[in-house]
Design a protein around this motif. Structure first.
Motif, PDB file in Angstrom:
ATOM      1  N   VAL B 226      66.228  84.526  47.653  1.00 16.94           N
ATOM      2  CA  VAL B 226      66.086  83.551  46.583  1.00 16.94           C
ATOM      3  C   VAL B 226      66.509  82.157  47.061  1.00 16.94           C
ATOM      4  O   VAL B 226      65.981  81.141  46.629  1.00 16.94           O
ATOM      5  CB  VAL B 226      66.838  84.010  45.317  1.00 16.94           C
ATOM      6  CG1 VAL B 226      68.291  83.651  45.370  1.00 16.94           C
ATOM      7  CG2 VAL B 226      66.192  83.444  44.073  1.00 16.94           C
ATOM      8  N   ALA B 227      67.443  82.118  48.001  1.00 22.17           N
ATOM      9  CA  ALA B 227      67.901  80.831  48.517  1.00 22.17           C
ATOM     10  C   ALA B 227      66.778  80.090  49.234  1.00 22.17           C
ATOM     11  O   ALA B 227      66.795  78.863  49.335  1.00 22.17           O
ATOM     12  CB  ALA B 227      69.075  81.052  49.474  1.00 22.17           C
ATOM     13  N   GLN B 228      65.781  80.829  49.757  1.00 23.83           N
ATOM     14  CA  GLN B 228      64.695  80.194  50.499  1.00 23.83           C
ATOM     15  C   GLN B 228      63.701  79.483  49.590  1.00 23.83           C
ATOM     16  O   GLN B 228      63.048  78.549  50.001  1.00 23.83           O
ATOM     17  CB  GLN B 228      63.942  81.226  51.352  1.00 23.83           C
ATOM     18  CG  GLN B 228      64.822  82.062  52.252  1.00 23.83           C
ATOM     19  CD  GLN B 228      65.758  81.226  53.090  1.00 23.83           C
ATOM     20  OE1 GLN B 228      65.384  80.173  53.601  1.00 23.83           O
ATOM     21  NE2 GLN B 228      67.000  81.673  53.228  1.00 23.83           N
ATOM     22  N   VAL B 229      63.537  80.000  48.357  1.00 23.23           N
ATOM     23  CA  VAL B 229      62.446  79.483  47.534  1.00 23.23           C
ATOM     24  C   VAL B 229      62.904  78.673  46.317  1.00 23.23           C
ATOM     25  O   VAL B 229      62.099  77.969  45.725  1.00 23.23           O
ATOM     26  CB  VAL B 229      61.533  80.631  47.028  1.00 23.23           C
ATOM     27  CG1 VAL B 229      60.774  81.244  48.179  1.00 23.23           C
ATOM     28  CG2 VAL B 229      62.322  81.689  46.288  1.00 23.23           C
ATOM     29  N   SER B 230      64.179  78.751  45.948  1.00 21.87           N
ATOM     30  CA  SER B 230      64.569  78.185  44.663  1.00 21.87           C
ATOM     31  C   SER B 230      65.191  76.805  44.777  1.00 21.87           C
ATOM     32  O   SER B 230      65.810  76.464  45.788  1.00 21.87           O
ATOM     33  CB  SER B 230      65.589  79.098  43.972  1.00 21.87           C
ATOM     34  OG  SER B 230      65.145  80.405  44.005  1.00 21.87           O
TER      35      SER B 230
END
Lengths: 271, 547
Positions: B226-230
């Motif tokens: 989630v850290a990559q896209v949010s």
């Protein structure tokens, strides 16, 4: 158990009444089953609540004893069918391979012959007695139980806990009775009710055709046969056992339905 | 966050309830989500993260005013473009769903109709909204291209089974984007994929979100993903919001204790132990195939494991790692090669093995649910190996069961429970106790932590490490998760298409120079830092350009 639906309640009461009458036949029946106590086809009266039969025996007493035989034979055949059918069904599911193939194809072979024809052929060769009847009916119906138990057990047998038991080194019997049976029980219990009804119809049909329970003993099918000529003269004696067969079948069905509803997860396990 | 003007989605004080039906009791209402509020602006991505049961998917679906199986939204407001969709009625919802708000589910394979071509399914909602067929198809082809699908012009003519899992997930993303929505809900879109596939899908989704400018809710249990896209991340637990912040703040400066646990998860580490003592397991040149197949699923596998050590077998689905476990346990006799166990040669089939062989080789499964008979109590489950192998009975058995329960940190009061009355982590602990009861020399652990939430999985790994210290048991640890491998392994074997492509001590295997596959596998594991995805993609493009 607080909310038993009305249909199931009716089923339970009627079924229980028939079973109690069968168990306490000697106590409640007013006359002996082979005792000639009146004229041929006496009408309904205070002495003979259901009238008399084709040779003047009390019909109520014959119905009660007939019920005893019908229910006993059907129940014993059901137990036999489940003991053999479920055991071999589970065995086939657990073993797989050629054991499964042999048993399944044998069952296919037996099921391809109509049950009634098969029973008539066998019974025309063997001496017709109650143990033989139970044996023949039980084994023929066990093919149906085999199919169901194999299908249920195949689903259970692929579970990891069955594999874990095998890896532990458990024998086939342990796997069948300890791992599979407890998890396959609910559909089998519901099926038992339905199988019992088929047994009642089966024995009645056999007796009606003359290859079932032999005189002077009679089950309900036999009583229909003895009194069937009366129908032509407007005598209802043959209809009374027919009504008994129908009501028992329906009430057991209602109970089985309810049990199935309660145990089947498909319907949310409630109802 | 209320300063955002004209948010696409605004959820205010959401409360969601469901009715549960405990057997034999009256139905009770349970609260699934309470007091959750969020605001999402156009073009922004909000990540919803939490363990199973945290209410992530339920919140995601509430943005379409939908509740799964008996779930009801009982309080709060859900505003899409400023209109409360909970008050709109069926007609308004029909215009909203599949047009303004769309949804991408976890299992693409289960969501496509296998009997219809991909294109028909991708443009179905657009057609229903009155878009002309030619235009809808042109949009779909453009999306296929953007999502990096092979031959974008013709892939729509294929059926779902004719494309791979990762491609299908991208087609599903195209399906969600085709009606040109303003909000897309991604519900664990990469969870069911292998790591090497996940990275492509993740990059494709991120690019598509950026290019189309939609707002998105991204639901997952994996914080690194989630850290990559949010842009923003909301941490949920038991249906309540724990923390809400920018991705950067959540990863680098978590304020709440629970978020800190989530961030630091998977950092269980242990020092690699040197191999001492005899080899407990020697696999010599094993090849195996399933009946009916014309090729070997395992090809000339040779491995060795010393007593008291952990060998991790790593690979993606289809690499043959679970088949290896079946061969070792004797469920699948190999067609070539031999297995030596504690100095003796094992019989290839289960039938030929002695009780001693069976006792010393135990197995723990991925799904603890199906690994325990639901009709047996915990005491019966753990007690059976004691009775079977050691002949323990009555009070003696009961005492040993309790000792084992203490060892797996469950304590008293569990012996008479049924599996259904345990949580996921507790179930796996009972399975560990059952394996330990046999006093084995080797335990095969088949993906034992994959089905568990990260924090629970950490607990299981720590327990396994402690037990290894005390009992000196060796583990053959089968997993696809490299974080788990780093946490527990002494030795590593990397499997690819049925063959071992790399094996050796842990630090050796995890340090360069790598072979191509191990490099791909290692670089695909999401790391808990911002910008990781871009780095990997850029690196790969550079390498591809160099060749």
């Amino acid at each position: 158990m607080s909310r038993i639906p009305l249909s199931a309640l009716i089923g339970i009461v009627v079924t229980a009444a028939y079973f109690l009458a069968a168990i306490f036949a000697d106590v409640i029946s007013p006359y002996g089953y082979a005792e000639v106590v009146g004229n041929v086809w006496d009408p309904i009266s205070a002495d003979h609540w259901l009238g008399t039969d084709s040779i003047g025996r009390d019909l109520l007493s014959r119905m009660i004893y007939g019920g005893q035989i019908t229910i006993f034979v059907a129940a014993a055949a059901t137990v036999l069918a489940f003991a053999t059918g479920a055991f071999f069904g589970f065995l086939a599911a657990v073993s797989g391979g050629w054991v499964d193939q042999t048993l399944s194809r044998l069952v296919d072979l037996l099921m391809s012959i109509p049950a009634l024809i098969l029973a008539l052929v066998i019974l025309s060769v063997l001496p017709v007695s109650i143990p033989v009847l139970i044996g023949v009916m039980g084994l023929i119906e066990s093919t149906r139980v085999f199919r169901l138990s194999r299908a249920v057990a195949v689903d259970v047998a692929v579970m990891d806990y069955v594999e874990a038991a095998r890896l532990r080194g458990e024998g086939t019997l342990w796997v069948i009775f300890r791992e599979i049976l407890p998890n396959a029980l609910s559909p089998l219990v519901a099926e038992a009710g339905l199988r019992f009804i088929f047994m009642v119809l089966f024995i009645s049909t056999l007796s009606f055709l003359g290859l079932g329970v032999q005189p002077p003993l009679a089950d309900w099918g036999g009583i229909v046969k003895e009194n069937k000529e009366g129908i032509v003269y407007g005598i209802p004696a043959a209809l009374i056992p027919a009504v008994a067969i129908a009501t028992l079948a329906i009430s057991v069905n209602l109970v089985a339905d309810w049990v199935l509803n309660r145990t089947s997860s498909l319907k949310g396990g409630r109802g | 966050m209320s300063e955002i003007e004209n948010p696409v989605l605004e959820i205010r004080d959401l409360k969601i309830e469901a009715t549960s039906y405990p057997p034999g009791e009256k139905p009770v209402d349970v609260t699934i989500v309470e007091g959750v509020s969020l605001t999402l602006a156009k073009g922004k991505v909000m990540g919803l993260i939490g363990e199973s049961g945290a209410g992530k998917s339920t919140i995601g679906l509430s943005s379409m005013a939908y509740g799964r199986g008996g779930v009801r939204i009982t309080a709060g407001e859900v505003l899409v473009n400023g209109t409360d969709i909970l008050k709109g009625g069926a007609g308004a919802l029909r215009r909203l769903r599949g047009k303004t708000v769309t949804y991408v589910s976890q299992s693409a394979a289960a969501s496509f109709n296998p009997a219809r071509k991909l294109m028909d399914q991708v443009i179905e909602t657009s057609l229903a909204m009155g878009v002309a067929r030619a235009e809808a198809e042109a949009r779909a082809v453009a999306l296929f291209e953007k999502l990096g699908l092979p031959s974008p012009k013709t892939i729509g003519n294929r059926y779902p089974h004719q494309v791979s899992g990762g491609q299908l997930q991208r087609v599903m993303t195209a399906m969600a984007l085709c009606p040109q929505p303003e909000l897309v809900v991604f519900d664990e879109p990469t969870t069911a994929l292998d790591v090497t596939t996940q990275i492509d899908v993740l990059a494709a989704i991120k690019e598509a979100i950026r290019d189309t400018g939609v707002a998105a809710l991204y639901i997952t249990h994996d914080l690194a993903v989630v850290a990559q896209v949010s842009d923003e991340i909301m941490v949920l637990r038991h249906g309540n919001m724990v923390e809400l912040g920018t991705a950067e703040q959540i990863i680098h400066d978590p304020r709440e204790e629970y978020t800190r646990d989530l961030v630091s998860v998977r950092q269980v580490n242990h020092a690699e132990k040197p191999a001492v003592g005899e080899a407990v397991l020697k696999i010599n040149d094993i090849s195996a195939r399933y009946s009916g197949l014309k090729f070997d699923v395992l090809k000339h596998v040779t491995l060795e494991l010393a007593a008291g050590q952990t060998l991790a077998v790593v690979g993606e689905s289809g690499s043959g790692k679970s088949t290896l476990a079946r061969v070792i346990t004797g469920l699948l006799p190999p067609n070539a090669g031999s297995i030596e166990f504690c100095g003796r040669t094992l019989s290839p089939a289960l039938k030929g093995r002695s009780k001693e062989d069976l006792r010393e080789l135990q197995m723990i499964y991925q799904m603890a649910d199906t690994a325990m008979n639901p009709r047996q109590t915990v005491a019966a489950i753990i007690g059976r190996p004691l009775e079977f192998y050691f002949g323990l009975k009555g009070a003696e058995k009961r005492k040993r069961v309790q000792e084992l329960l203490d060892e797996i940190e469950l304590g008293t009061g569990f012996a008479d429970r049924y599996p259904a009355e345990l949580s996921g982590g507790q179930k796996q602990r009972v399975c560990i106790a059952r394996a330990l009861a046999a006093k084995p020399k080797l335990i095969i652990c088949d993906e034992v932590t994959s089905a568990l939430d990260p924090l629970v999985a950490d607990g299981i790994l720590k327990l396994l490490l402690n037990l290894q210290k005390e009992e000196g048991v060796a583990y053959l640890f089968i997993t696809h998760d490299l974080a788990t491998v780093k946490a527990i392994a002494d030795k590593i074997a990397v499997m690819y298409r049925g063959a071992v492509v790399r094996d050796g001590n842990r630090d050796e295997v995890l340090s360069p120079p790598f072979d191509d596959y191990t490099d791909l596998l290692l670089s695909s594991v999401p790391e808990m830092r911002l910008g990781w995805l871009e780095e990997v993609i850029a690196h790969r493009k550079m390498e591809a350009g160099g060749e």
